[in-house]
Design a protein around this motif. Structure first.
Motif, PDB file in Angstrom:
ATOM      1  N   LYS A 181       0.828  -1.207   0.000  1.00 35.05           N
ATOM      2  CA  LYS A 181       0.000   0.000   0.000  1.00 35.05           C
ATOM      3  C   LYS A 181       0.867   1.264   0.000  1.00 35.05           C
ATOM      4  CE  LYS A 181      -3.760   0.299   2.468  1.00 35.05           C
ATOM      5  NZ  LYS A 181      -4.835   0.360   1.464  1.00 35.05           N
ATOM      6  N   LEU A 182       1.961   1.235   0.779  1.00 30.89           N
ATOM      7  CA  LEU A 182       2.808   2.417   0.863  1.00 30.89           C
ATOM      8  C   LEU A 182       3.511   2.681  -0.463  1.00 30.89           C
ATOM      9  CD1 LEU A 182       3.666   4.621   2.799  1.00 30.89           C
ATOM     10  CD2 LEU A 182       5.559   3.176   3.545  1.00 30.89           C
ATOM     11  N   SER A 183       4.000   1.632  -1.102  1.00 28.34           N
ATOM     12  CA  SER A 183       4.674   1.796  -2.390  1.00 28.34           C
ATOM     13  C   SER A 183       3.702   2.282  -3.461  1.00 28.34           C
ATOM     14  CB  SER A 183       5.318   0.479  -2.829  1.00 28.34           C
ATOM     15  OG  SER A 183       6.356   0.105  -1.949  1.00 28.34           O
ATOM     16  N   THR A 184       2.505   1.700  -3.469  1.00 30.37           N
ATOM     17  CA  THR A 184       1.490   2.097  -4.464  1.00 30.37           C
ATOM     18  C   THR A 184       1.083   3.550  -4.266  1.00 30.37           C
ATOM     19  OG1 THR A 184       0.638  -0.166  -4.592  1.00 30.37           O
ATOM     20  CG2 THR A 184      -0.805   1.605  -5.362  1.00 30.37           C
ATOM     21  N   ALA A 185       0.815   3.924  -3.024  1.00 34.53           N
ATOM     22  CA  ALA A 185       0.421   5.300  -2.730  1.00 34.53           C
ATOM     23  C   ALA A 185       1.568   6.261  -2.998  1.00 34.53           C
ATOM     24  CB  ALA A 185      -0.029   5.413  -1.272  1.00 34.53           C
ATOM     25  N   GLY A 186       2.783   5.828  -2.661  1.00 29.81           N
ATOM     26  CA  GLY A 186       3.938   6.691  -2.858  1.00 29.81           C
ATOM     27  C   GLY A 186       4.210   6.991  -4.317  1.00 29.81           C
ATOM     28  N   ARG A 187       3.983   6.005  -5.192  1.00 32.04           N
ATOM     29  CA  ARG A 187       4.203   6.220  -6.619  1.00 32.04           C
ATOM     30  C   ARG A 187       3.154   7.142  -7.232  1.00 32.04           C
ATOM     31  NH1 ARG A 187       5.962   0.700  -6.450  1.00 32.04           N
ATOM     32  NH2 ARG A 187       3.811  -0.030  -6.734  1.00 32.04           N
ATOM     33  N   SER A 188       1.925   7.018  -6.736  1.00 33.98           N
ATOM     34  CA  SER A 188       0.842   7.813  -7.319  1.00 33.98           C
ATOM     35  C   SER A 188       0.640   9.159  -6.639  1.00 33.98           C
ATOM     36  CB  SER A 188      -0.465   7.019  -7.243  1.00 33.98           C
ATOM     37  OG  SER A 188      -0.881   6.867  -5.889  1.00 33.98           O
ATOM     38  N   GLY A 189       1.086   9.254  -5.384  1.00 32.84           N
ATOM     39  CA  GLY A 189       0.851  10.485  -4.623  1.00 32.84           C
ATOM     40  C   GLY A 189      -0.579  10.594  -4.135  1.00 32.84           C
ATOM     41  N   LYS A 190      -1.332   9.496  -4.254  1.00 31.65           N
ATOM     42  CA  LYS A 190      -2.732   9.500  -3.834  1.00 31.65           C
ATOM     43  C   LYS A 190      -2.927   8.547  -2.654  1.00 31.65           C
ATOM     44  CE  LYS A 190      -4.456  10.416  -8.516  1.00 31.65           C
ATOM     45  NZ  LYS A 190      -5.325   9.917  -9.625  1.00 31.65           N
ATOM     46  N   GLY A 191      -3.681   9.007  -1.649  1.00 34.74           N
ATOM     47  CA  GLY A 191      -3.985   8.162  -0.508  1.00 34.74           C
ATOM     48  C   GLY A 191      -2.808   7.900   0.398  1.00 34.74           C
ATOM     49  N   VAL A 192      -1.796   8.765   0.362  1.00 33.65           N
ATOM     50  CA  VAL A 192      -0.632   8.561   1.219  1.00 33.65           C
ATOM     51  C   VAL A 192      -0.942   9.012   2.647  1.00 33.65           C
ATOM     52  CG1 VAL A 192       1.015   8.836  -0.656  1.00 33.65           C
ATOM     53  CG2 VAL A 192       0.339  10.826   0.669  1.00 33.65           C
ATOM     54  N   PRO A 193      -0.314   8.401   3.637  1.00 28.91           N
ATOM     55  CA  PRO A 193      -0.493   8.851   5.013  1.00 28.91           C
ATOM     56  C   PRO A 193       0.306  10.138   5.227  1.00 28.91           C
ATOM     57  CG  PRO A 193       1.168   7.150   4.940  1.00 28.91           C
ATOM     58  CD  PRO A 193       0.604   7.249   3.542  1.00 28.91           C
ATOM     59  N   ASP A 194       0.042  10.818   6.329  1.00 26.49           N
ATOM     60  CA  ASP A 194       0.847  12.006   6.658  1.00 26.49           C
ATOM     61  C   ASP A 194       2.218  11.577   7.153  1.00 26.49           C
ATOM     62  OD1 ASP A 194      -1.211  14.039   6.196  1.00 26.49           O
ATOM     63  OD2 ASP A 194      -2.233  13.077   7.879  1.00 26.49           O
ATOM     64  N   LEU A 195       2.237  10.494   7.923  1.00 26.61           N
ATOM     65  CA  LEU A 195       3.482   9.928   8.429  1.00 26.61           C
ATOM     66  C   LEU A 195       3.486   8.431   8.178  1.00 26.61           C
ATOM     67  CD1 LEU A 195       3.821  11.601  11.970  1.00 26.61           C
ATOM     68  CD2 LEU A 195       5.211  12.102   9.946  1.00 26.61           C
ATOM     69  N   ALA A 196       4.647   7.883   7.887  1.00 28.54           N
ATOM     70  CA  ALA A 196       4.795   6.435   7.756  1.00 28.54           C
ATOM     71  C   ALA A 196       6.000   6.017   8.570  1.00 28.54           C
ATOM     72  CB  ALA A 196       4.975   6.029   6.299  1.00 28.54           C
ATOM     73  N   LEU A 197       5.845   4.953   9.326  1.00 33.07           N
ATOM     74  CA  LEU A 197       6.942   4.438  10.141  1.00 33.07           C
ATOM     75  C   LEU A 197       7.629   3.341   9.341  1.00 33.07           C
ATOM     76  CD1 LEU A 197       8.059   4.982  12.971  1.00 33.07           C
ATOM     77  CD2 LEU A 197       6.565   3.187  13.839  1.00 33.07           C
ATOM     78  N   VAL A 198       8.797   3.650   8.766  1.00 27.46           N
ATOM     79  CA  VAL A 198       9.453   2.719   7.847  1.00 27.46           C
ATOM     80  C   VAL A 198      10.780   2.221   8.406  1.00 27.46           C
ATOM     81  CG1 VAL A 198       8.370   3.849   5.874  1.00 27.46           C
ATOM     82  CG2 VAL A 198      10.668   4.513   6.547  1.00 27.46           C
ATOM     83  N   ALA A 199      11.211   1.066   7.932  1.00 25.55           N
ATOM     84  CA  ALA A 199      12.475   0.474   8.357  1.00 25.55           C
ATOM     85  C   ALA A 199      13.648   1.326   7.905  1.00 25.55           C
ATOM     86  CB  ALA A 199      12.603  -0.939   7.795  1.00 25.55           C
ATOM     87  N   SER A 200      14.692   1.324   8.703  1.00 26.81           N
ATOM     88  CA  SER A 200      15.849   2.166   8.400  1.00 26.81           C
ATOM     89  C   SER A 200      16.480   1.828   7.058  1.00 26.81           C
ATOM     90  CB  SER A 200      16.898   2.047   9.515  1.00 26.81           C
ATOM     91  OG  SER A 200      17.154   0.691   9.840  1.00 26.81           O
ATOM     92  N   GLU A 201      16.514   0.526   6.688  1.00 31.23           N
ATOM     93  CA  GLU A 201      17.140   0.161   5.420  1.00 31.23           C
ATOM     94  C   GLU A 201      16.230   0.413   4.236  1.00 31.23           C
ATOM     95  OE1 GLU A 201      15.152  -3.695   6.704  1.00 31.23           O
ATOM     96  OE2 GLU A 201      16.120  -1.967   7.640  1.00 31.23           O
ATOM     97  N   ALA A 202      14.929   0.643   4.512  1.00 36.11           N
ATOM     98  CA  ALA A 202      13.996   0.913   3.420  1.00 36.11           C
ATOM     99  C   ALA A 202      13.964   2.392   3.054  1.00 36.11           C
ATOM    100  CB  ALA A 202      12.589   0.451   3.808  1.00 36.11           C
ATOM    101  N   LEU A 203      14.354   3.245   3.986  1.00 36.56           N
ATOM    102  CA  LEU A 203      14.277   4.694   3.756  1.00 36.56           C
ATOM    103  C   LEU A 203      15.059   5.136   2.517  1.00 36.56           C
ATOM    104  CD1 LEU A 203      12.969   7.176   5.322  1.00 36.56           C
ATOM    105  CD2 LEU A 203      15.291   7.625   6.120  1.00 36.56           C
TER     106      LEU A 203
END
Length: 422
Positions: free
Chosen positions: A87-109
Motif C-alpha cells: 500500500k505504501l509503495s502504491t500510494a507513494g508512486r501515485s501520490g494519492k492516498g498517502v499517510p501524513d506519516l509512515a513508520l518505515v524500516a531504516s534500510e527501506a528509507l
C-alpha cells in the motif's frame, strides 16, 4: 563524560522493521473496518506495520498524546507487513492516498528516497526540538540522505539473545564470563547437552543470524563501487557455521518451534529480537537473561539493529503548514514519552528517555546504557539490503540442510539483487 556525549554508535547494517510486527489484518483496514488510506483534515494519519503487542503499545502511546488535546490528533493505522509495503509503495508512486506519516524500516528509507517518494523534513523542523543532538547520533544520521533529513528516528529494535540461566549454568557455566557468548561456546554447550535432548542454538529468523555473523566475520555490505556485494567468502562462511551446528545436532531442526523449545527448557540460547520481551516476561518456570547476539570473536563484537524512521511521503494534496507543525509537535512530545512503546522490548532513539528510571531498569537498556553496548551496535543503512534479506530468508534452510550448494546460492542471490537494484 556525560551519557549524551558518549552515545556515538557505529553505522553498518541490518534489520527489517516490517517483520518485527506480529500479525495484522490482511486487507489493511483498521479494527473498525474503515479504509486505512483516509485521514481527517484535522488528523495526522500514521501508517505502520507494527501489529500485535507492538502495535497495541504504540496505540497506547498515541492515545496518551491525543489526551493532551493537541490541535492535530494522531490516527494510528497498523497493518500486516506485506500489506503495509504494498500500500505504501502504491500510494507513494501515485501520490494519492498517502499517510501524513509512515513508520518505515531504516534500510527501506534510502530506497523510498531514491524512488523520489519522500518529502524532506528540513523546513518543518527548523528551530524545533527535532534535531540531531536530541537523539542517538547514528539513529539520526540514518535519516540524513543527500544532505537533507528524510527520517526522524522512532525506536530501535535489535537482534539479541535470550538464555535459560539454569541450562547455561549446567552446560556452559563460563560462557558469559567475558560478557559475550561465542559460537565456539555454543558448540561446546551443544555437545554437552545433546545427550539430554537439549539444543544450544536456534535459527529463528535466518536473515538476522546471517547478517550479524556476516559482519562479525568481516563481511561488508558494499563493494568499492558502493554497490551491494554478498557473493563472497564471508557469506559462505556464515552458512557453513550454521550448517555445522545443524549437522551436529546442536541447532533446533527446521520446522520445529524454537520459541516453544525455549519455553519448555529444551534450548539454552535463543537468538531473537528485543521485541520478544513480552514473551519472555510471561515465563514463570525458570530464570532467563538477555545479552548480546552470539559472537564469532569476542574481541570484535557486532550487534545489529534497525531504527524505524518517521517519513513524510509526497502527496498530490498539499499538506497545510499547520498540519506539518502538528506532526512536529507530536514527535517532540514523543521524545520523552516512549515508555509504553519500549515496553515491547525496543530501545528509544531519543536521549530524553535516558532520564527515565523505569526504562533504565528494562533488560534491553544495556545496549544504550553500557559502553560495550553502544560500541557494538550497527544500524541498517545500506540501500538494497531488503532484497538480500528476502532472498536469503527464502533459501537459508536449503543451504543449511544441504539441499542447495552454498556458493552457488549466493551467486544466484547476487544476480537477483543486482537486477532489482537497476
Amino acid at each position: 563524560m556525560k551519557l549524551k556525549k558518549m552515545l556515538t554508535i557505529t553505522m553498518a547494517a541490518v534489520m527489517c522493521a516490517g517483520a518485527i510486527a506480529g500479525c495484522g489484518t490482511k486487507d489493511g483496514k483498521t479494527k473498525d473496518g474503515s479504509d486505512a488510506g483516509k485521514g481527517g483534515g484535522s488528523e495526522i494519519l500514521l501508517w505502520s506495520s507494527a501489529t500485535g503487542p507492538d502495535g497495541e503499545r504504540i496505540q497506547k502511546t498515541i492515545n496518551a498524546y491525543n489526551e493532551t488535546s493537541p490541535a492535530y490528533k494522531v490516527k494510528f493505522v497498523s497493518m500486516q507487513a506485506d500489506t503495509f509495503n504494498t500500500k505504501l509503495s502504491t500510494a507513494g508512486r501515485s501520490g494519492k492516498g498517502v499517510p501524513d506519516l509512515a513508520l518505515v524500516a531504516s534500510e527501506a528509507l534510502p530506497t523510498y528516497n531514491t524512488q523520489g517518494m519522500l518529502e524532506s523534513w528540513d523546513e518543518a523542523i527548523a528551530d524545533t526540538e527535532l534535531k540531531k543532538e536530541n537523539y542517538v547520533e547514528s539513529a539520526w544520521e540514518i535519516g540524513s540522505l543527500d544532505g537533507k533529513q528524510y527520517g526522524i528516528p522512532a525506536t530501535m529494535g535489535s537482534w539479541v539473545m535470550f538464555y535459560n540461566k539454569d541450562l547455561m549454568e549446567k552446560y556452559a557455566p563460563d560462557a558469559l564470563d567475558d560478557g559475550y557468548v561465542t559460537y565456539e561456546e555454543i558448540e561446546a554447550a551443544g555437545e554437552a547437552a545433546k545427550a539430554d535432548g537439549i539444543y544450544s542454538y536456534a535459527n529463528t529468523w535466518s536473515m538476522q543470524n546471517y547478517s550479524n555473523l556476516y559482519l562479525q566475520m568481516g563481511g561488508e555490505w558494499l563493494n568499492a563501487d558502493g554497490k551491494i556485494s554478498i557473493n563472497n567468502e564471508a557469506s559462505v562462511g556464515v552458512v557453513e557455521e550454521l550448517k555445522k551446528l545443524n549437522d551436529l545436532g546442536y541447532m533446533v531442526p527446521n520446522g520445529e518451534d524454537a520459541n516453544k523449545m525455549f519455553m519448555n527448557q529444551k534450548l539454552i540460547f535463543l537468538p531473537e529480537g528485543t521485541w520478544m520481551l513480552s514473551n519472555m516476561e510471561a515465563i514463570k518456570d525458570f530464570a532467563w537473561g538477555e545479552t548480546f547476539t552470539p559472537q564469532w570473536d569476542a574481541a570484535n563484537v557486532v550487534q545489529c539493529s534497525g531504527v524505524d524512521q518517521f517519513a513524510i511521503f509526497k502527496s498530490g494534496e498539499e499538506r497545510s503548514q499547520e498540519k506539518k507543525q502538528g506532526m512536529v509537535k507530536f514527535l517532540e512530545w514523543l521524545q520523552g514519552n516512549q515508555l509504553e512503546w519500549v515496553k515491547s522490548g525496543a530501545n528509544p532513539s531519543s536521549l530524553a528517555m535516558l532520564e527515565n528510571e523505569e526504562y533504565l531498569a528494562m533488560p534491553q537498556s544495556f545496549l544504550l546504557t553500557t559502553e560495550e553496548g553502544r560500541a557494538a551496535i550497527n544500524i541498517n543503512a545500506a540501500e538494497g539490503l531488503t532484497y538480500v534479506f528476502n532472498e536469503y530468508d527464502a533459501r537459508a534452510w536449503d543451504m543449511i540442510t544441504g539441499k542447495a550448494d552454498i556458493a552457488q546460492t549466493f551467486e544466484e542471490i547476487q544476480k537477483i539483487v543486482d537486477e532489482k537494484m537497476k
